[in-house]
Design a protein around this motif. Structure first.
Motif, PDB file in Angstrom:
ATOM      1  N   VAL A  38      -2.512  10.045   5.221  1.00  0.00           N
ATOM      2  CA  VAL A  38      -2.871   8.707   4.779  1.00  0.00           C
ATOM      3  C   VAL A  38      -1.642   7.967   4.304  1.00  0.00           C
ATOM      4  N   GLU A  42      -0.461   4.225   5.356  1.00  0.00           N
ATOM      5  CA  GLU A  42      -0.167   3.104   4.460  1.00  0.00           C
ATOM      6  C   GLU A  42       1.199   2.504   4.759  1.00  0.00           C
ATOM      7  N   GLY A  47      -1.628  -3.230   4.236  1.00  0.00           N
ATOM      8  CA  GLY A  47      -2.896  -3.071   3.561  1.00  0.00           C
ATOM      9  C   GLY A  47      -3.530  -4.388   3.184  1.00  0.00           C
ATOM     10  N   ILE A 114     -11.219   4.907   9.485  1.00  0.00           N
ATOM     11  CA  ILE A 114      -9.942   5.534   9.836  1.00  0.00           C
ATOM     12  C   ILE A 114     -10.247   6.859  10.516  1.00  0.00           C
ATOM     13  N   GLU A 120      -7.320   3.206  13.729  1.00  0.00           N
ATOM     14  CA  GLU A 120      -8.516   2.509  13.281  1.00  0.00           C
ATOM     15  C   GLU A 120      -9.656   2.690  14.273  1.00  0.00           C
ATOM     16  N   ARG A 175      -9.457   6.653  -3.573  1.00  0.00           N
ATOM     17  CA  ARG A 175      -8.109   7.194  -3.737  1.00  0.00           C
ATOM     18  C   ARG A 175      -7.443   6.598  -4.971  1.00  0.00           C
ATOM     19  N   THR A 298      -7.652  -4.883  -2.283  1.00  0.00           N
ATOM     20  CA  THR A 298      -7.571  -4.795  -0.832  1.00  0.00           C
ATOM     21  C   THR A 298      -6.574  -3.709  -0.447  1.00  0.00           C
ATOM     22  N   GLY A 299      -6.889  -2.980   0.613  1.00  0.00           N
ATOM     23  CA  GLY A 299      -6.060  -1.864   1.048  1.00  0.00           C
ATOM     24  C   GLY A 299      -6.485  -0.530   0.479  1.00  0.00           C
ATOM     25  N   PHE A 301      -8.496   2.952  -0.189  1.00  0.00           N
ATOM     26  CA  PHE A 301      -9.159   3.930   0.679  1.00  0.00           C
ATOM     27  C   PHE A 301     -10.378   4.491  -0.040  1.00  0.00           C
ATOM     28  N   ARG A 310     -10.805   2.108   5.044  1.00  0.00           N
ATOM     29  CA  ARG A 310      -9.885   1.230   4.312  1.00  0.00           C
ATOM     30  C   ARG A 310     -10.570  -0.111   4.121  1.00  0.00           C
ATOM     31  N   THR A 312     -10.376  -4.053   3.369  1.00  0.00           N
ATOM     32  CA  THR A 312      -9.485  -5.217   3.408  1.00  0.00           C
ATOM     33  C   THR A 312     -10.317  -6.480   3.185  1.00  0.00           C
TER      34      THR A 312
END
Length: 317
Positions: A38, A42, A47, A114, A120, A175, A298-299, A301, A310, A312
């Motif tokens: 991951v 990133e 992100g 993901i 993606e 995360r 945003t971004g 996980f 993810r 966004t």
């Protein structure tokens, strides 16, 4: 104990992606994917980007599977990659692009799947109000038996997203991005290890004043247990000193057989009667189970069932 200096990056040939670990632990993947962490994902993607590019059609104009994102020829009834039923889901060539454009134009965000190799997969739009996640919430989720029918909701704020667990059986994991205070009985995941922290408190006399007998406590302040099933715990490790480091190769509690855990992965510590969990720069991250709801940027996980997503979104204007 190694010095807590942000963690050491493990050998890439040993590490594997977090979602691969989840699928392996739950029996989801038949073939091991190419290891991609991951962390690499990133570093390689923005992100903050709002609209992720949908999976492209192949040379014969096959649209992506709504479940796994793999291209599927229009005359196929099932996806050859994941087995998702495609009949009735493959409209004429111009329709998917029009539908995607309409969905992304009216939405402020997306929940992007993901894949185990770090690319993606499918995505769903996040609109104003509540967005339901669960097996009853659409084709992206209906094949995941580890998701509850109504698992979680997503609610957009001005510059954050509220992820709320609807009392799901297997929980919602986010995360971690910084050290966090944790409470007794909280659970978190590193690699394939699902762990529960329990604080150890001094025994108190029963009502008639009798003390409960037990082994002498040399200073243990907590216990870390491996969760092996519902209400079932496996190995347990006592926690003592100022902090305890978890890892695969270096630390106080080791998981040497778990290739998804970094050499030094995370740290549990206690200060002034409070308890803290921190990721030490691991490749695959430390995911903490949310109590009821949690604000994320945003971004971020989010791990639900067998699927890693993810989030966004655009800030409100």
């Amino acid at each position: 104990m190694p010095a807590p200096v942000g963690g050491l990056q493990p050998e890439p040939r040993v590490e594997q992606s977090l979602l691969s670990a989840v699928q392996s632990a739950l029996g989801g993947a038949e073939h091991a994917p190419t290891p991609v962490s991951v962390e690499a994902l990133e570093n390689g993607q923005d992100g903050a980007a709002f609209a992720a590019t949908p999976a492209p059609e192949n040379a014969v104009g096959a649209p992506p599977c709504p479940s796994c994102g793999s291209p599927v020829p229009r005359d196929f009834v099932f996806c050859g990659q994941c087995g998702h039923r495609m009949k009735g889901l493959n409209p004429p060539a111009a329709a998917p692009q029009a539908a995607m454009s309409h969905a992304t134009a009216s939405a402020r965000g997306q929940l992007v799947l993901i894949r185990p190799d770090g690319t993606e997969g499918g995505s769903i739009p996040i609109h104003e109000g509540e967005t339901l996640i669960g097996r009853t919430a659409g084709p992206l989720f209906e094949q995941d038996v580890y998701l509850s029918p109504r698992h979680a909701t997503l609610t957009l704020g001005e510059d954050y997203l509220i992820v709320a667990d609807l009392g799901s059986l297997n929980g919602v994991f986010v995360r971690m991005s910084e050290e966090e205070e944790i409470e007794s009985k909280e659970m978190f995941r590193i690699g394939q290890e699902l762990l529960r922290f329990d604080a150890i408190e001094a025994p108190t006399p029963v009502q008639d004043g009798t003390d409960l007998m037990g082994s002498p406590n040399p200073g243990f302040w907590g216990r870390l247990s491996v969760v092996v099933g519902r209400d079932q715990l496996g190995s347990a490790f006592p926690l003592f000193g100022d902090s305890v480091v978890l890892g695969r190769e270096r630390g106080d509690i080791l998981f040497p057989e778990d290739g998804y855990v970094s050499g030094t992965h995370a740290r549990l510590s206690q200060r002034a009667g409070k308890f803290y969990l921190a990721d030490l720069g691991s490749s695959n991250g430390t995911f903490i189970r949310i109590r009821s709801d949690r604000a994320v940027k945003t971004g971020a996980f989010v791990l639900m069932g067998q699927q890693l997503f993810r989030v966004t979104f655009r800030n409100a204007t």
